[in-house]
Design an enzyme around this catalytic site. Structure first.
Site, mmCIF file in Angstrom:
data_model
loop_
_atom_site.group_PDB
_atom_site.id
_atom_site.type_symbol
_atom_site.label_atom_id
_atom_site.label_comp_id
_atom_site.label_asym_id
_atom_site.label_seq_id
_atom_site.Cartn_x
_atom_site.Cartn_y
_atom_site.Cartn_z
ATOM 1 N N GLU A 145 -6.170 3.108 -2.119
ATOM 2 C CA GLU A 145 -5.486 1.893 -2.549
ATOM 3 C C GLU A 145 -6.111 1.391 -3.839
ATOM 4 O O GLU A 145 -7.168 1.871 -4.252
ATOM 5 C CB GLU A 145 -5.514 0.806 -1.468
ATOM 6 C CG GLU A 145 -6.833 0.547 -0.815
ATOM 7 C CD GLU A 145 -6.683 -0.354 0.434
ATOM 8 O OE1 GLU A 145 -6.926 -1.559 0.291
ATOM 9 O OE2 GLU A 145 -6.342 0.139 1.523
ATOM 10 N N ARG B 181 -25.610 -6.783 1.084
ATOM 11 C CA ARG B 181 -24.948 -8.063 1.372
ATOM 12 C C ARG B 181 -25.756 -8.791 2.436
ATOM 13 O O ARG B 181 -25.907 -8.298 3.564
ATOM 14 C CB ARG B 181 -23.529 -7.838 1.877
ATOM 15 C CG ARG B 181 -22.631 -7.193 0.837
ATOM 16 C CD ARG B 181 -21.186 -7.392 1.207
ATOM 17 N NE ARG B 181 -20.332 -6.566 0.368
ATOM 18 C CZ ARG B 181 -19.013 -6.624 0.360
ATOM 19 N NH1 ARG B 181 -18.399 -7.473 1.170
ATOM 20 N NH2 ARG B 181 -18.295 -5.846 -0.435
ATOM 21 N N LYS C 181 0.819 -1.217 0.000
ATOM 22 C CA LYS C 181 0.000 0.000 0.000
ATOM 23 C C LYS C 181 0.851 1.263 0.000
ATOM 24 O O LYS C 181 0.450 2.304 -0.509
ATOM 25 C CB LYS C 181 -0.952 -0.014 1.189
ATOM 26 C CG LYS C 181 -1.862 -1.257 1.224
ATOM 27 C CD LYS C 181 -2.672 -1.424 -0.053
ATOM 28 C CE LYS C 181 -3.272 -2.800 -0.190
ATOM 29 N NZ LYS C 181 -3.965 -3.014 -1.474
ATOM 30 N N ARG D 5 -8.475 -7.017 -8.309
ATOM 31 C CA ARG D 5 -9.346 -8.189 -8.448
ATOM 32 C C ARG D 5 -10.743 -7.733 -8.855
ATOM 33 O O ARG D 5 -11.039 -6.545 -8.818
ATOM 34 C CB ARG D 5 -9.470 -8.891 -7.084
ATOM 35 C CG ARG D 5 -10.077 -7.969 -6.034
ATOM 36 C CD ARG D 5 -10.466 -8.639 -4.737
ATOM 37 N NE ARG D 5 -11.175 -7.723 -3.853
ATOM 38 C CZ ARG D 5 -10.619 -6.837 -3.046
ATOM 39 N NH1 ARG D 5 -9.303 -6.721 -2.999
ATOM 40 N NH2 ARG D 5 -11.363 -6.039 -2.294
ATOM 41 N N ASN E 178 -7.403 -2.105 -5.757
ATOM 42 C CA ASN E 178 -7.733 -3.520 -5.609
ATOM 43 C C ASN E 178 -7.587 -4.212 -6.957
ATOM 44 O O ASN E 178 -8.259 -3.849 -7.921
ATOM 45 C CB ASN E 178 -9.145 -3.679 -5.068
ATOM 46 C CG ASN E 178 -9.289 -3.037 -3.707
ATOM 47 O OD1 ASN E 178 -8.368 -3.090 -2.884
ATOM 48 N ND2 ASN E 178 -10.408 -2.401 -3.457
ATOM 49 N N GLU F 191 -9.616 2.927 -5.085
ATOM 50 C CA GLU F 191 -10.383 3.466 -3.955
ATOM 51 C C GLU F 191 -9.951 4.887 -3.640
ATOM 52 O O GLU F 191 -8.753 5.170 -3.551
ATOM 53 C CB GLU F 191 -10.087 2.655 -2.685
ATOM 54 C CG GLU F 191 -10.718 1.309 -2.602
ATOM 55 C CD GLU F 191 -10.387 0.635 -1.259
ATOM 56 O OE1 GLU F 191 -10.536 -0.587 -1.201
ATOM 57 O OE2 GLU F 191 -9.965 1.317 -0.297
ATOM 58 N N GLY G 178 -7.932 -2.775 3.103
ATOM 59 C CA GLY G 178 -9.246 -3.133 3.607
ATOM 60 C C GLY G 178 -9.469 -2.771 5.062
ATOM 61 O O GLY G 178 -10.398 -3.278 5.674
HETATM 62 C C1 MV4 Z 1 -8.410 6.481 5.871
HETATM 63 C C2 MV4 Z 1 -9.480 7.135 6.499
HETATM 64 C C3 MV4 Z 1 -9.303 8.445 6.886
HETATM 65 N N1 MV4 Z 1 -8.131 9.073 6.668
HETATM 66 N N2 MV4 Z 1 -7.253 7.150 5.667
HETATM 67 C C4 MV4 Z 1 -10.393 2.147 5.509
HETATM 68 C C5 MV4 Z 1 -10.164 1.106 4.478
HETATM 69 C C6 MV4 Z 1 -8.903 1.454 3.786
HETATM 70 N N3 MV4 Z 1 -9.005 1.181 2.396
HETATM 71 C C7 MV4 Z 1 -8.703 2.894 4.057
HETATM 72 N N4 MV4 Z 1 -9.612 3.265 5.111
HETATM 73 C C8 MV4 Z 1 -9.619 4.519 5.620
HETATM 74 N N5 MV4 Z 1 -8.486 5.219 5.434
HETATM 75 C C9 MV4 Z 1 -7.143 8.406 6.057
HETATM 76 N N6 MV4 Z 1 -5.978 9.044 5.861
HETATM 77 C C10 MV4 Z 1 -10.652 6.420 6.693
HETATM 78 C C11 MV4 Z 1 -10.720 5.095 6.275
HETATM 79 C C12 MV4 Z 1 -11.948 4.429 6.526
HETATM 80 C C13 MV4 Z 1 -12.383 4.169 7.850
HETATM 81 C C14 MV4 Z 1 -11.618 4.520 8.959
HETATM 82 C C15 MV4 Z 1 -12.069 4.260 10.246
HETATM 83 C C16 MV4 Z 1 -13.304 3.634 10.438
HETATM 84 C C17 MV4 Z 1 -14.060 3.273 9.346
HETATM 85 C C18 MV4 Z 1 -13.608 3.532 8.043
HETATM 86 C C19 MV4 Z 1 -14.369 3.162 6.955
HETATM 87 C C20 MV4 Z 1 -13.936 3.408 5.684
HETATM 88 C C21 MV4 Z 1 -12.721 4.049 5.481
#
Ligand code: MV4
Length: 452
Positions: free
Chosen positions: A288, A338, A116, A292, A290, A275, A164
């Protein structure tokens, strides 16, 4: 085109791939674990081979067993579905060395995007906006404190090998940063066999927006718009929709162009998803990629009219994508719920067991992707997804009405599912207005019950 393909997966996605193959005139080979002998993917495939015992490590993750099955059945290609071996560059390389086509991205694509931190810096170089944060692995308390000081709290610690949401930690001050750093590194090591972590500014109240792309082997790429995946609990998505109420045509064009620019910079091939986080001021940031097909791909299929699984297979067989970006007309609105075998009333506790009675919804605007049938036994060995209920209509309001109707027709007994959760969600004023962020489910569950 291939004449025979092996599906290295189970459940609804194995069926989805078998259906695509059948329509393309491709013979199919299913693989199954000992507990999946009576599964529909075994029945629907032209041939089926048992590859081991119930635990995934003995069967669906067992590379020698899967390659042996592919050799015995004499297939030309393997579709990995999602999960299991889908993003394993080592598996894709073994396929290649055995002259079997891996239906998916190149091993190089998977390796680069699987880290990542590397993905973040490559996308930044390609001109995509990223969240402020560390440009290298955080190796000490001092480095962590220095980074946090320069970007300001709150910050989020992420595992380089993660994704994820696993192993992430939000920190609001120096004290929690130092203690979280240790636990995040230990958790990353335990989960991914790699303790590397990095730090980003934590953006509050975001939406999770992802762009679906398709790329052929000749560098031609298109995007198929966005999915809004903000409705999730503990990083498990529960509902996805396309289009997002937060995205207008202008923003869609900008994010879509960014997704394509990023994918081109890594010479991406096959279906992929980029994403983004979208903040309250419509700033978006690369998170990120994905590499797939994703669980939620059907909502994109409904609004774009493009069959993503057939597209993956055609691309892998060397066909060109004949569509240009201008040919893609996104139309209508689609929602996916889901349906998991989990007890929503009891903190989403897994609820495996035998399905004694089952009625599946139908009618206009309903699609059900599922592998269950009356008498089917839901195994505790694999994930709890039992069905994807997808609605499609001209507008979001209508798609919600269709979904409410579909959920109310859906009957599974005696196992518990997330259907009651979705029924409640479909009546929630904020969901109806589309005013949701990634914190929505947590807040909704606090309103009644308060178990979160
Ligand atoms: C974050 C974020 C806020 N700020 N990064 C969650 C999954 C992964 N792909 C990236 N994610 C997040 N990254 C920064 N810099 C918020 C999320 C996030 C999240 C964080 C805490 C609780 C629930 C969440 C749900 C979706 C995304």
């Amino acid at each position: 085109m291939f004449s025979k393909v092996l599906i290295a997966n189970r459940g609804e996605i194995a069926l989805r791939i078998i259906r695509a193959c059948r329509e393309l005139g491709i013979r199919t080979v299913a693989v199954f674990s000992e507990v999946d002998r009576d599964s529909l993917h075994v029945r629907f495939a032209d041939e089926a081979i048992c590859i081991g015992q119930a635990p995934s490590s003995s069967s669906y993750l067992n590379i020698p067993a899967i390659i042996s099955a592919a050799e015995i059945a004499d297939v030309e290609a393997i579709h990995p579905g999602y999960g299991f071996l889908a993003e394993n560059p080592h598996f894709a390389e073994i396929c290649e060395s055995c002259k079997i086509t891996f239906i998916g991205p190149t091993p190089e694509n998977m390796r680069l995007m699987g880290d990542k931190m590397t993905a973040r810096s490559m996308m930044h170089k390609a001109g995509l906006p990223i969240v402020p944060g560390s440009t290298s692995i955080i190796r000490s308390k001092e480095e962590a404190l220095k980074t946090a000081k320069s970007i300001g709290y709150p910050v989020i610690i992420k595992a380089a090998a993660g994704g994820g949401g696993k192993g992430m930690r939000v920190c609001h001050n120096d004290l929690t940063l130092i203690s979280s750093l240790m636990t995040a590194q230990a958790e990353a090591d335990a989960n991914f066999g790699n303790p590397d972590v990095y730090i980003e500014k934590y953006i509050e109240k975001t939406r999770h927006i992802e762009i679906q792309i398709l790329a052929d082997k000749y560098g031609h790429m298109i995007h198929l718009g966005e999915r809004d995946c903000s409705i999730q609990r503990r990083h498990q998505k529960l509902l996805e929709e396309s289009p997002s109420v937060a995205i207008n045509n202008k923003l869609r064009r900008r994010i879509g162009e960014m997704a394509l620019r990023g994918s081109k910079s890594v010479n991406y091939v096959s279906a992929g998803t980029i994403e983004f986080l979208l903040d309250e001021n419509n700033n978006f940031y690369f998170m990120e990629m994905n590499t797939r097909i994703q669980v939620e791909h059907p909502v994109t299929e409904m609004v774009s009219g493009v069959d993503l699984i057939k597209s993956q297979i055609r691309i892998a067989s060397g066909e060109r994508i004949r569509l240009h970006q201008d040919d893609i007309q996104l139309r209508g609105s689609s929602i996916e719920c889901r349906i998991n075998a989990e007890d929503f009333q009891n903190n989403f506790m897994p609820s495996p067991g035998k399905i004694e009675s089952l009625i599946l919804p139908g009618g206009p605007g309903i699609r059900v992707d599922t592998h269950i049938y009356p008498g089917y036994e839901i195994s505790p060995y694999y994930d709890s997804l039992v069905a994807k209920l997808i609605s499609y209509a001209n507008t979001r309001d209508e798609a919600i009405k269709v979904m409410q109707r579909g959920l109310s027709e859906f009957h599974i007994a005696p196992i518990k599912t997330t259907i009651p959760f979705h029924l409640r969600l479909m009546e929630h004023p904020l969901f109806l207005k589309g005013e949701v962020s990634t914190h929505f489910v947590q807040e909704m569950l606090k309103e009644k019950g308060g178990e979160e």
